[in-house]
Write an enzyme that holds these catalytic residues in place. Structure first.
Site: not given
Ligand code: CP
Length: 311
Positions: A88, A138, A58-59, A110
């Site tokens: 590395k 998040h 999603r993100t 991320r």
């Molecule tokens: N909700 C969410 O962060 O989904 P993903 O891990 O697929 O990005």
């Protein structure tokens, strides 16, 4: 025009005023434009770099699509943990310096450890967007969640919210807690096994910000008492030996759903797990289920956020 944001690192950075006066309206505007099939070029000639050290559907994809929908180009490293120079031993700071050297207009990160986005921001001219940092936060997920809640109820004040599942390692419930603290008369029910209950820092935040809270181990105690049931996945990848991943998987079944008010909603940041099955497939089409609407709102809200950090 919405005011410019420097970085998006944690949910505490946002005010109620910003949410109501800038973020909700701009996200709604993006939603209207996309649903009307309009072509937007607000970020024409801009570039966004996505560095993902942990898996994501999603993100990652919604940020890529958000950039494209605004006329920007997105470059993605999907598995930076394996295919970037992190292998590395390169640090997050040096990686960020390099991405800055290539003149990107925003960097979406991320990472698998708490504080990574702040580390990157400390050396970055380009705006950093935290797309999830380990068991930390998040913030963009919480922003799409609060947008979904506000869109559905027309308000946030006075809502009763249940957070269910792995509250210790789930970063989305932590970030959403910080946003709920901006509103009035919120009550939170925390449904989790004792070993995976919400961490102390968030409980302190609830106390300091007037959020009433109560812990439970049985979801049956709260299903008929709340406006929002926010289910979560057991974050097995973050658990230490001896922690009970299966026990964290609190399940919402048909019998429980039948007790939920017709006016309430069920949320989940997704992915839902196919082994614990915390929201079984057969409940997917229930009208109270917001899980795919949340994901769709992720596109509109991330378009708004990209505009706010880049323009
Ligand atoms: N909700 C969410 O962060 O989904 P993903 O891990 O697929 O990005």
């Amino acid at each position: 025009m919405a005011s410019k944001l420097k970085h998006i690192l944690k949910s505490q950075q946002f005010s109620r005023e910003w949410l109501e006066e800038e973020f909700f309206p701009l996200s709604s505007e993006m939603k209207k434009a996309v649903l009307a099939g309009q072509t937007l070029d607000d970020l024409k000639d801009k570039t966004v770099c996505l560095l993902f050290y942990e898996p994501s559907t999603r993100t990652r994809v919604s940020f890529q699509q958000a950039a494209l929908k605004l006329g920007a180009l997105a470059v993605a490293t999907e598995n930076a943990k394996e295919f970037s120079s992190a292998v590395k031993g390169e640090t997050m700071k040096d990686t960020t310096r390099i991405i800055n050297a290539y003149h990107f207009d925003a960097i979406v990160i991320r990472s698998d450890y708490e504080g990574a986005a702040e580390e990157a921001a400390s050396v970055s001219e380009a705006p950093i967007i935290n797309a999830g940092d380990g068991a930390g936060q998040h913030p963009t997920q919480s922003l799409l969640d609060i947008f979904t809640i506000h869109e559905h109820f027309g308000k946030v004040d006075g809502l009763r919210v249940a957070f269910v599942g792995d509250l210790k390692y789930g970063r989305t419930v932590r970030s959403l807690s910080y946003l709920l603290g901006k509103f009035k008369d919120i009550k939170v029910h925390l449904v989790a096994p004792e070993s995976l209950q919400m961490r102390e820092d968030i409980l302190e935040y609830y106390k300091e910000n007037g959020i009433e809270f109560e812990a439970h181990s049985d979801i049956a105690e709260i299903v008929d008492k709340v406006d929002v049931i926010y289910m979560t996945r057991a974050q097995k990848e973050r658990m230490n030996e001896g922690e009970d991943a299966d026990g964290a998987g609190v399940v919402l079944n048909r019998e429980l759903l039948d007790k939920v008010s017709e006016k309430s909603i069920i949320m989940h940041p997704l992915p839902r797990s196919s082994d614990i099955n915390e929201i079984p497939e057969e409940l997917t089409d229930d009208p109270r289920m917001m899980i795919f609407k949340e994901a769709e709102n992720g596109l509109f809200t991330r378009m708004a956020l990209l505009k706010m950090v880049i323009q």
